[in-house]
Design an enzyme around this catalytic site. Structure first.
Site, PDB file in Angstrom:
ATOM      1  N   TRP A  75       0.848  -1.190   0.000  1.00  0.00           N
ATOM      2  CA  TRP A  75       0.000   0.000   0.000  1.00  0.00           C
ATOM      3  C   TRP A  75       0.885   1.241   0.000  1.00  0.00           C
ATOM      4  O   TRP A  75       2.031   1.197   0.439  1.00  0.00           O
ATOM      5  CB  TRP A  75      -0.931  -0.002   1.214  1.00  0.00           C
ATOM      6  CG  TRP A  75      -0.244   0.004   2.550  1.00  0.00           C
ATOM      7  CD1 TRP A  75       0.070  -1.075   3.316  1.00  0.00           C
ATOM      8  CD2 TRP A  75       0.220   1.157   3.283  1.00  0.00           C
ATOM      9  NE1 TRP A  75       0.706  -0.687   4.479  1.00  0.00           N
ATOM     10  CE2 TRP A  75       0.806   0.684   4.484  1.00  0.00           C
ATOM     11  CE3 TRP A  75       0.200   2.530   3.051  1.00  0.00           C
ATOM     12  CZ2 TRP A  75       1.359   1.534   5.434  1.00  0.00           C
ATOM     13  CZ3 TRP A  75       0.757   3.386   3.996  1.00  0.00           C
ATOM     14  CH2 TRP A  75       1.319   2.877   5.182  1.00  0.00           C
ATOM     15  N   GLU A 120       7.474   7.496  14.269  1.00  0.00           N
ATOM     16  CA  GLU A 120       7.633   6.888  12.945  1.00  0.00           C
ATOM     17  C   GLU A 120       8.479   7.775  12.034  1.00  0.00           C
ATOM     18  O   GLU A 120       9.254   7.278  11.220  1.00  0.00           O
ATOM     19  CB  GLU A 120       6.260   6.652  12.307  1.00  0.00           C
ATOM     20  CG  GLU A 120       5.350   5.680  13.028  1.00  0.00           C
ATOM     21  CD  GLU A 120       5.673   4.223  12.732  1.00  0.00           C
ATOM     22  OE1 GLU A 120       6.584   3.967  11.929  1.00  0.00           O
ATOM     23  OE2 GLU A 120       5.004   3.345  13.303  1.00  0.00           O
ATOM     24  N   GLU A 158       8.673   0.826   6.468  1.00  0.00           N
ATOM     25  CA  GLU A 158       8.325   1.646   7.619  1.00  0.00           C
ATOM     26  C   GLU A 158       8.167   3.119   7.250  1.00  0.00           C
ATOM     27  O   GLU A 158       7.381   3.848   7.866  1.00  0.00           O
ATOM     28  CB  GLU A 158       9.414   1.504   8.697  1.00  0.00           C
ATOM     29  CG  GLU A 158       9.450   0.154   9.385  1.00  0.00           C
ATOM     30  CD  GLU A 158       8.442   0.063  10.515  1.00  0.00           C
ATOM     31  OE1 GLU A 158       7.915   1.114  10.937  1.00  0.00           O
ATOM     32  OE2 GLU A 158       8.177  -1.062  10.974  1.00  0.00           O
ATOM     33  N   HIS A 161       4.746   4.793   6.989  1.00  0.00           N
ATOM     34  CA  HIS A 161       3.905   5.006   8.163  1.00  0.00           C
ATOM     35  C   HIS A 161       3.901   6.472   8.591  1.00  0.00           C
ATOM     36  O   HIS A 161       2.841   7.081   8.777  1.00  0.00           O
ATOM     37  CB  HIS A 161       4.375   4.131   9.325  1.00  0.00           C
ATOM     38  CG  HIS A 161       4.363   2.671   9.016  1.00  0.00           C
ATOM     39  ND1 HIS A 161       4.933   1.734   9.852  1.00  0.00           N
ATOM     40  CD2 HIS A 161       3.870   1.971   7.973  1.00  0.00           C
ATOM     41  CE1 HIS A 161       4.775   0.529   9.330  1.00  0.00           C
ATOM     42  NE2 HIS A 161       4.139   0.654   8.188  1.00  0.00           N
ATOM     43  N   GLU A 211       8.766  -4.158  18.029  1.00  0.00           N
ATOM     44  CA  GLU A 211       7.788  -4.299  16.953  1.00  0.00           C
ATOM     45  C   GLU A 211       6.469  -4.857  17.485  1.00  0.00           C
ATOM     46  O   GLU A 211       5.390  -4.482  17.016  1.00  0.00           O
ATOM     47  CB  GLU A 211       8.341  -5.196  15.837  1.00  0.00           C
ATOM     48  CG  GLU A 211       9.511  -4.589  15.069  1.00  0.00           C
ATOM     49  CD  GLU A 211       9.083  -3.537  14.055  1.00  0.00           C
ATOM     50  OE1 GLU A 211       7.909  -3.117  14.047  1.00  0.00           O
ATOM     51  OE2 GLU A 211       9.931  -3.121  13.255  1.00  0.00           O
ATOM     52  N   THR A 214       4.701  -1.966  19.019  1.00  0.00           N
ATOM     53  CA  THR A 214       4.153  -1.103  17.981  1.00  0.00           C
ATOM     54  C   THR A 214       2.861  -1.687  17.424  1.00  0.00           C
ATOM     55  O   THR A 214       1.892  -0.967  17.187  1.00  0.00           O
ATOM     56  CB  THR A 214       5.181  -0.932  16.852  1.00  0.00           C
ATOM     57  OG1 THR A 214       6.389  -0.414  17.399  1.00  0.00           O
ATOM     58  CG2 THR A 214       4.695   0.007  15.790  1.00  0.00           C
ATOM     59  N   ASP A 243       1.539  -4.139   9.188  1.00  0.00           N
ATOM     60  CA  ASP A 243       2.952  -4.097   8.812  1.00  0.00           C
ATOM     61  C   ASP A 243       3.845  -4.446  10.001  1.00  0.00           C
ATOM     62  O   ASP A 243       4.814  -5.210   9.886  1.00  0.00           O
ATOM     63  CB  ASP A 243       3.328  -2.699   8.315  1.00  0.00           C
ATOM     64  CG  ASP A 243       3.039  -2.488   6.846  1.00  0.00           C
ATOM     65  OD1 ASP A 243       2.572  -3.427   6.179  1.00  0.00           O
ATOM     66  OD2 ASP A 243       3.278  -1.353   6.362  1.00  0.00           O
ATOM     67  N   GLU A 244       3.533  -3.846  11.147  1.00  0.00           N
ATOM     68  CA  GLU A 244       4.373  -4.054  12.335  1.00  0.00           C
ATOM     69  C   GLU A 244       4.338  -5.519  12.768  1.00  0.00           C
ATOM     70  O   GLU A 244       5.349  -6.067  13.212  1.00  0.00           O
ATOM     71  CB  GLU A 244       3.905  -3.154  13.482  1.00  0.00           C
ATOM     72  CG  GLU A 244       3.838  -1.674  13.165  1.00  0.00           C
ATOM     73  CD  GLU A 244       5.189  -1.031  12.905  1.00  0.00           C
ATOM     74  OE1 GLU A 244       6.207  -1.742  12.860  1.00  0.00           O
ATOM     75  OE2 GLU A 244       5.226   0.198  12.730  1.00  0.00           O
ATOM     76  N   HIS A 247       6.674  -7.412  10.528  1.00  0.00           N
ATOM     77  CA  HIS A 247       8.065  -7.131  10.892  1.00  0.00           C
ATOM     78  C   HIS A 247       8.439  -7.815  12.208  1.00  0.00           C
ATOM     79  O   HIS A 247       9.553  -8.313  12.370  1.00  0.00           O
ATOM     80  CB  HIS A 247       8.277  -5.621  11.004  1.00  0.00           C
ATOM     81  CG  HIS A 247       8.071  -4.898   9.704  1.00  0.00           C
ATOM     82  ND1 HIS A 247       7.803  -3.548   9.634  1.00  0.00           N
ATOM     83  CD2 HIS A 247       8.085  -5.345   8.419  1.00  0.00           C
ATOM     84  CE1 HIS A 247       7.674  -3.186   8.370  1.00  0.00           C
ATOM     85  NE2 HIS A 247       7.834  -4.267   7.618  1.00  0.00           N
TER      86      HIS A 247
END
Length: 381
Positions: A75, A120, A158, A161, A211, A214, A243-244, A247
């Protein structure tokens, strides 16, 4: 990577002494440095252990790099924002709609969302920190080493974000972007001190925990945005949380592999980082006005239930279970077993100590703090 919080109220933890190989002191320096939370230690990994990371390069290529998404499938921030290339009246209508939705967001929620965005946005610091880790750094800036490839691609993922949250907050009109941007500049200038000592064992334990934190934090900001009537912001925060989580899976797999190939070294690293307490990346946050800005930001997040002391203990228990730390037997030295006992018994102690701290806090009068990010409005902490 980067949400934000440190348990500022977490009491001192039981004693655990890292081995000497994890406690080498650096030479004295005449250069002034920002205030640090831990005694400065550098290059604590014995040089021969760098061979472990060299030997794991094929494994990292096969098991870690696939957790990245192809850029074509990722995205991008503009997908969640009013499209500036459309006709003026349509763009204006979408901005007006965004402002109508964000008008219902409480001030204390905005404090946490801004703090998350600032954290971020300080991404250059985090890539720099990872590239201090011995044996896994990007030696050339464009190395084909899988460890280096992961760090660059992780940074690229990242980076979206902060861009997305920054633009959304800017369009909302609810926040003072000048003070926010000043805070970002201060934070990048100050750096960070997570206590990882140029040691990838410590570094990957840190990123595993961070992570996960987060993921929890952004997931909770998504929930509260939905409750406040902003489904678009809820989708934004939920997407970032996804996403986090991906990761987190990568870093957890790395530590899992280290526990397999070097159980004592990995267990000692986990114990060392937990003894220090996991300090989140933005702990040197400053806006030029409030020297306790990060502590105040963290207190608001704790009060709103976005990231709490219970979350800290939950993450520790999750990682203990995920890494099966209680079941590891073979390959542990006496030091390794002591580290295992320390880590596996820590979460209940943290909860008990926090209960006492919460009881003391309940007896204190709540107080308001002015946040420059919100045009010096007062928010309860």
């Amino acid at each position: 990577m980067q949400s934000s919080l440190v348990l500022t109220s977490l009491p001192s933890l039981p004693s655990f002494t890292p081995p000497k190989s994890f406690r080498r002191l650096p030479p004295p320096s005449a250069v002034a440095a920002p205030p640090l939370r831990h005694q400065a230690v550098t290059h604590s990994m014995p040089p021969e252990k760098a061979d472990i990371f060299k030997s794991l390069e094929p494994w990292a290529a096969q098991s870690v790099l696939p957790l990245l998404k192809p850029i074509e499938q990722c995205w991008q921030p503009n997908e969640f924002l009013p499209l500036s290339s459309q006709p003026h009246h349509q763009f204006s209508d979408e901005v007006r709609s965004l402002r109508d939705r964000t008008a219902g967001l409480p001030d204390d929620y905005l404090v946490v969302l801004v703090g998350d965005m600032i954290t971020e946005d300080a991404l250059p610091t985090y890539q720099t920190m990872i590239n201090t880790l011995d044996g896994v750094r990007d030696e050339t800036g464009a190395s084909a080493n899988p460890w280096a490839m992961w760090t660059r691609a992780w940074t690229a993922e990242e980076n979206r974000h902060g861009d997305l949250l920054r633009t959304y907050l800017y369009l909302s009109g609810r926040v003072d972007m000048n003070m926010i941007e000043r805070t970002v500049q201060y934070l990048i200038s100050s750096g960070m001190d997570p206590g990882t000592e140029n040691n990838p064992y410590l570094g990957f334990v840190y990123t595993s925990f961070q992570e996960r934190a987060t993921f929890v934090s952004h997931g909770n900001t998504a929930r509260l945005a939905k409750d406040a009537g902003d489904p678009v912001l809820a989708r934004i925060c939920g997407t970032i949380a996804s996403d986090e989580k991906r990761h987190e899976n990568a870093y957890v797999k790395i530590v899992e592999k280290l526990l397999e190939v070097d159980p004592t070294g990995a267990m000692m690293a986990i114990a060392d980082m937990m003894k220090k307490k996991i300090t989140m990346p933005a702990h040197l946050m400053y806006d030029g006005q409030d020297p306790s800005l990060f502590e105040h930001f963290a207190a608001v997040a704790q009060r709103l239930g976005i990231y709490t002391a219970d979350d800290y203990a939950d993450i520790l228990e999750y990682l203990i279970g995920r890494w099966k730390l209680e079941k590891i037997e073979g390959g542990l030295t006496g030091e390794g077993r002591r580290a295992q006992d320390f880590v596996c018994g820590l979460a209940p102690r943290i909860r008990k100590l926090q209960e006492r701290a919460d009881e003391r806090a309940r007896k204190m009068q709540p107080r308001g703090v002015k946040f420059s990010w919100l045009f010096n409005k007062e928010v309860m902490v």
